[in-house]
Design an enzyme around this catalytic site. Structure first.
Site, PDB file in Angstrom:
ATOM      1  N   TYR A  32       0.836  -1.206   0.000  1.00 42.63           N
ATOM      2  CA  TYR A  32       0.000   0.000   0.000  1.00 42.63           C
ATOM      3  C   TYR A  32       0.867   1.252   0.000  1.00 42.63           C
ATOM      4  O   TYR A  32       2.096   1.178   0.190  1.00 42.63           O
ATOM      5  CB  TYR A  32      -0.950  -0.004   1.206  1.00 42.63           C
ATOM      6  CG  TYR A  32      -0.289   0.329   2.524  1.00 42.63           C
ATOM      7  CD1 TYR A  32       0.519  -0.597   3.174  1.00 42.63           C
ATOM      8  CD2 TYR A  32      -0.449   1.587   3.117  1.00 42.63           C
ATOM      9  CE1 TYR A  32       1.133  -0.287   4.378  1.00 42.63           C
ATOM     10  CE2 TYR A  32       0.159   1.900   4.317  1.00 42.63           C
ATOM     11  CZ  TYR A  32       0.948   0.960   4.942  1.00 42.63           C
ATOM     12  OH  TYR A  32       1.564   1.276   6.122  1.00 42.63           O
ATOM     13  N   ARG A  51       7.867   3.698  -5.091  1.00 44.55           N
ATOM     14  CA  ARG A  51       8.046   2.789  -3.958  1.00 44.55           C
ATOM     15  C   ARG A  51       6.987   1.685  -3.976  1.00 44.55           C
ATOM     16  O   ARG A  51       7.273   0.538  -3.622  1.00 44.55           O
ATOM     17  CB  ARG A  51       7.992   3.562  -2.637  1.00 44.55           C
ATOM     18  CG  ARG A  51       8.329   2.679  -1.437  1.00 44.55           C
ATOM     19  CD  ARG A  51       8.455   3.462  -0.152  1.00 44.55           C
ATOM     20  NE  ARG A  51       7.182   4.040   0.242  1.00 44.55           N
ATOM     21  CZ  ARG A  51       7.040   4.937   1.218  1.00 44.55           C
ATOM     22  NH1 ARG A  51       8.099   5.373   1.882  1.00 44.55           N
ATOM     23  NH2 ARG A  51       5.854   5.424   1.529  1.00 44.55           N
ATOM     24  N   ARG A  99      -8.503 -20.079  -0.262  1.00 46.67           N
ATOM     25  CA  ARG A  99      -7.389 -19.913   0.656  1.00 46.67           C
ATOM     26  C   ARG A  99      -6.349 -21.023   0.552  1.00 46.67           C
ATOM     27  O   ARG A  99      -6.649 -22.194   0.797  1.00 46.67           O
ATOM     28  CB  ARG A  99      -7.907 -19.827   2.095  1.00 46.67           C
ATOM     29  CG  ARG A  99      -6.821 -19.464   3.102  1.00 46.67           C
ATOM     30  CD  ARG A  99      -7.376 -19.383   4.524  1.00 46.67           C
ATOM     31  NE  ARG A  99      -6.332 -18.996   5.456  1.00 46.67           N
ATOM     32  CZ  ARG A  99      -5.383 -19.819   5.927  1.00 46.67           C
ATOM     33  NH1 ARG A  99      -5.382 -21.084   5.572  1.00 46.67           N
ATOM     34  NH2 ARG A  99      -4.461 -19.372   6.748  1.00 46.67           N
ATOM     35  N   HIS A 101      -1.743 -20.963   0.967  1.00 47.37           N
ATOM     36  CA  HIS A 101      -0.634 -20.026   1.177  1.00 47.37           C
ATOM     37  C   HIS A 101       0.102 -19.686  -0.114  1.00 47.37           C
ATOM     38  O   HIS A 101       0.446 -18.542  -0.360  1.00 47.37           O
ATOM     39  CB  HIS A 101       0.362 -20.595   2.196  1.00 47.37           C
ATOM     40  CG  HIS A 101      -0.138 -20.548   3.607  1.00 47.37           C
ATOM     41  ND1 HIS A 101      -1.304 -21.169   4.008  1.00 47.37           N
ATOM     42  CD2 HIS A 101       0.366 -19.952   4.713  1.00 47.37           C
ATOM     43  CE1 HIS A 101      -1.483 -20.946   5.304  1.00 47.37           C
ATOM     44  NE2 HIS A 101      -0.488 -20.212   5.755  1.00 47.37           N
ATOM     45  N   LYS A 146       6.485  -1.901   2.044  1.00 50.98           N
ATOM     46  CA  LYS A 146       5.295  -1.302   2.658  1.00 50.98           C
ATOM     47  C   LYS A 146       4.139  -2.280   2.475  1.00 50.98           C
ATOM     48  O   LYS A 146       3.296  -2.150   1.593  1.00 50.98           O
ATOM     49  CB  LYS A 146       5.003   0.086   2.073  1.00 50.98           C
ATOM     50  CG  LYS A 146       4.268   0.980   3.074  1.00 50.98           C
ATOM     51  CD  LYS A 146       4.332   2.445   2.696  1.00 50.98           C
ATOM     52  CE  LYS A 146       3.502   3.309   3.622  1.00 50.98           C
ATOM     53  NZ  LYS A 146       4.082   3.530   4.962  1.00 50.98           N
ATOM     54  N   LEU A 202      11.320   1.152   6.935  1.00 48.62           N
ATOM     55  CA  LEU A 202      10.684   1.596   5.706  1.00 48.62           C
ATOM     56  C   LEU A 202      11.289   2.968   5.401  1.00 48.62           C
ATOM     57  O   LEU A 202      11.190   3.884   6.234  1.00 48.62           O
ATOM     58  CB  LEU A 202       9.165   1.678   5.928  1.00 48.62           C
ATOM     59  CG  LEU A 202       8.219   1.790   4.742  1.00 48.62           C
ATOM     60  CD1 LEU A 202       8.154   3.206   4.208  1.00 48.62           C
ATOM     61  CD2 LEU A 202       8.558   0.819   3.613  1.00 48.62           C
TER      62      LEU A 202
HETATM   63  C1  PLP Z   1       4.787   4.560   5.681  1.00 48.68           C
HETATM   64  C2  PLP Z   1       5.744   4.322   6.792  1.00 48.68           C
HETATM   65  C3  PLP Z   1       6.697   5.278   7.174  1.00 48.68           C
HETATM   66  C4  PLP Z   1       6.719   6.693   6.643  1.00 48.68           C
HETATM   67  O1  PLP Z   1       6.864   6.791   5.271  1.00 48.68           O
HETATM   68  P1  PLP Z   1       6.400   8.092   4.483  1.00 48.68           P
HETATM   69  O2  PLP Z   1       6.664   7.751   3.059  1.00 48.68           O
HETATM   70  O3  PLP Z   1       7.211   9.233   4.954  1.00 48.68           O
HETATM   71  O4  PLP Z   1       4.933   8.277   4.785  1.00 48.68           O
HETATM   72  C5  PLP Z   1       7.650   4.913   8.119  1.00 48.68           C
HETATM   73  N1  PLP Z   1       7.636   3.712   8.707  1.00 48.68           N
HETATM   74  C6  PLP Z   1       6.704   2.774   8.399  1.00 48.68           C
HETATM   75  C7  PLP Z   1       6.744   1.463   9.100  1.00 48.68           C
HETATM   76  C8  PLP Z   1       5.734   3.052   7.438  1.00 48.68           C
HETATM   77  O5  PLP Z   1       4.800   2.139   7.151  1.00 48.68           O
END
Ligand code: PLP
Length: 284
Positions: A32, A51, A99, A101, A146, A202
């Site tokens: 996401y 990203r 379902r 895996h 993410k 992240l």
């Molecule tokens: C989304 C997120 C961030 C922040 O990322 P931005 O791109 O600045 O919004 C930082 N840590 C985690 C775990 C995230 O999911």
């Protein structure tokens, strides 16, 4: 009534249908993004969507839309929902299948959902600063993705909230990584410290904007991890994210940081960030 996007259609939220067999629902098997909207315009959308492509690649989902198509969808949602300040949420799951895996067959298409939310900048938190609670980082070793799989983040944030703190300060065995949904920064003797962009965090787009601003402002940055103990001893502390922007930290586990007020380096960066918004929106 807000309009949502799903798989090529714009639908009222109340009429949205998602399969119970969606792998996002069963496994959190998806990725996401959250993209900020200022002045009815997308902020750093290309960086977020690139990203998204990388996150999807890392879990072997091939996105059904290009970055430009996602930008068109996001702009349509801004217009139809009349968003001035807020954000766009986009998620892509591996699709719906009985379902099991292992990945389903190639006939199963990823499911894309997107919507827009109106919400103001968090002026109160940005102005006054917030409290952090340290929480052991028990997440997996691919925090660079993410992913929709957010249990470790959810449990950490809840623990912080139960202690009347706004965000969790995650640490692995005493080494600070990031926040539950933000990146952490400490300031000591005018130098900014933050965890390097490895698999343990992240790499936030806001983090990257702040690093760029530091360079422009002549503020030295050291991308090296620091300990929880060192955090308590920082002159200033702040965290960043798309929605939190640059939020000052005034206490960690009840111990005051920078006398319980936002520090000068933090204020300077906040000011530079606010000035940067119209420049980035104008594509400069
Ligand atoms: C989304 C997120 C961030 C922040 O990322 P931005 O791109 O600045 O919004 C930082 N840590 C985690 C775990 C995230 O999911």
């Amino acid at each position: 009534m807000s309009t949502y996007f799903k798989d090529g259609q714009y639908t009222k939220q109340s009429e949205m249908k998602i399969s119970v067999d969606d792998r996002g629902y069963y496994f959190g098997d998806g990725v996401y993004e959250v993209i900020k909207v200022y002045n009815s315009e997308l902020f750093t959308a290309r960086e977020h969507l690139e990203r998204l492509v990388q996150s999807a690649n890392k879990i072997k989902i091939s996105l059904p839309y290009t970055v430009d198509q996602f930008i068109d969808i996001a702009n349509e949602l801004i217009a139809s929902n009349q968003i001035t300040v807020g954000h766009i949420y986009i998620q892509v799951t591996r699709g719906a299948a009985p379902r099991a895996h292992q990945f389903p067959g190639t006939e199963v298409m990823p499911v894309v959902v997107a919507y827009a939310v109106s919400n103001p900048r968090p002026v109160q938190a940005i102005t006054n600063g917030v409290a952090l609670k340290s929480v052991e980082d028990v997440r997996w070793l691919r925090c660079d993705i993410k992913s929709l799989n957010l249990l470790g983040n959810v449990l950490a944030k809840q623990e912080a909230h139960e202690a009347d703190c706004v965000e969790a300060l995650l640490h692995r065995n005493g080494t600070v990584t990031e926040g539950s949904s933000s990146n952490m920064f400490g300031v000591k003797n005018g130098v900014i410290y933050t965890h390097p962009a490895t698999n343990l965090i992240l790499n936030g787009i806001t983090r990257q904007v702040v690093l760029k601003l530091c360079k422009e402002q002549g503020i030295e940055v050291v991308e090296e991890s620091f300990s929880l103990e060192e955090s308590m001893d920082m002159d200033e502390f702040f965290f960043t994210s798309t929605t939190a922007e640059i939020t000052p930290v005034t206490s960690i586990d009840g111990k005051l940081i920078s006398k319980g007020e936002p520090g000068l380096v933090t204020l300077k960066l906040q000011e530079a960030f606010t000035l940067e918004i119209p420049l980035i929106l104008a594509g400069k």
